[in-house]
Write a protein that holds these residues in place. Structure first.
Motif, PDB file in Angstrom:
ATOM      1  N   ASN A  16       0.832  -1.212   0.000  1.00 54.44           N
ATOM      2  CA  ASN A  16       0.000   0.000   0.000  1.00 54.44           C
ATOM      3  C   ASN A  16       0.863   1.258   0.000  1.00 54.44           C
ATOM      4  O   ASN A  16       0.539   2.239  -0.676  1.00 54.44           O
ATOM      5  CB  ASN A  16      -0.947   0.006   1.192  1.00 54.44           C
ATOM      6  N   ALA A  17       1.963   1.248   0.773  1.00 55.00           N
ATOM      7  CA  ALA A  17       2.873   2.398   0.802  1.00 55.00           C
ATOM      8  C   ALA A  17       3.482   2.616  -0.582  1.00 55.00           C
ATOM      9  O   ALA A  17       3.575   3.753  -1.056  1.00 55.00           O
ATOM     10  CB  ALA A  17       3.960   2.187   1.850  1.00 55.00           C
ATOM     11  N   ARG A  19       2.168   1.726  -3.424  1.00 59.21           N
ATOM     12  CA  ARG A  19       1.099   2.189  -4.322  1.00 59.21           C
ATOM     13  C   ARG A  19       0.916   3.707  -4.175  1.00 59.21           C
ATOM     14  O   ARG A  19       0.733   4.409  -5.164  1.00 59.21           O
ATOM     15  CB  ARG A  19      -0.206   1.469  -4.025  1.00 59.21           C
ATOM     16  N   LEU A  20       0.970   4.212  -2.948  1.00 58.33           N
ATOM     17  CA  LEU A  20       0.833   5.655  -2.731  1.00 58.33           C
ATOM     18  C   LEU A  20       1.974   6.439  -3.360  1.00 58.33           C
ATOM     19  O   LEU A  20       1.779   7.522  -3.907  1.00 58.33           O
ATOM     20  CB  LEU A  20       0.753   5.969  -1.238  1.00 58.33           C
ATOM     21  N   GLY A  90       2.305   7.565  -7.897  1.00 60.94           N
ATOM     22  CA  GLY A  90       1.271   7.609  -6.877  1.00 60.94           C
ATOM     23  C   GLY A  90       0.987   9.028  -6.426  1.00 60.94           C
ATOM     24  O   GLY A  90       1.767   9.949  -6.670  1.00 60.94           O
ATOM     25  N   ALA A  92       1.170  10.309  -3.572  1.00 62.89           N
ATOM     26  CA  ALA A  92       2.063  10.814  -2.536  1.00 62.89           C
ATOM     27  C   ALA A  92       3.489  11.067  -3.028  1.00 62.89           C
ATOM     28  O   ALA A  92       4.322  11.544  -2.269  1.00 62.89           O
ATOM     29  CB  ALA A  92       2.102   9.834  -1.362  1.00 62.89           C
TER      30      ALA A  92
END
Length: 125
Positions: A16-17, A19-20, A90, A92
């Motif tokens: 998930n990190a 992906r961001l 992503g 972020a």
């Protein structure tokens, strides 16, 4: 605390990190393992700085801040290069580049304003 939070995210939810930041999840077991090791390293940095937060004048503090300058500058460069060279990023990614660039500047200003940039007099004796 920011780096410790990022480390915790990489340790617990590395895909998930990623992906961001990168716009794609980590699928390979090796990539997940390397991300978790990186997360543990960031947690370690966060812990070291938290424990040393009251020490602003020692050579150890100077070394820690210099290490963070190198880390943040490298992270901004690597992430920025990825963003420029990739079609997919992503949400972020660019905020992370800006944050790492700002942290680099802040660490450099901290060294200069605290007098840590000057060589201690007793070092040459």
């Amino acid at each position: 605390m920011i780096e410790a939070g990022a480390g915790f995210a990489l340790l617990i939810l590395p895909s998930n990190a990623a992906r961001l930041l990168l716009g794609a999840p980590l699928d390979a077991l090796g990539a997940l393992t390397v991300a978790r090791i990186g997360g543990m390293a960031l947690l370690t940095l966060g812990a070291a700085f938290w424990l040393a937060r009251g020490d602003s004048q020692s050579r150890a503090s100077k070394g820690m801040i210099a290490a963070m300058v190198l880390y943040n500058l490298g992270a901004a460069f690597v992430l920025g290069a990825f963003g420029i060279g990739s079609r997919r990023v992503g949400v972020a990614l660019w905020p992370a580049v800006v944050l790492h660039t700002a942290m680099t500047a802040w660490c450099i200003m901290s060294v200069r304003s605290s007098g840590l940039a000057e060589e201690p007099e007793n070092l040459h004796q």
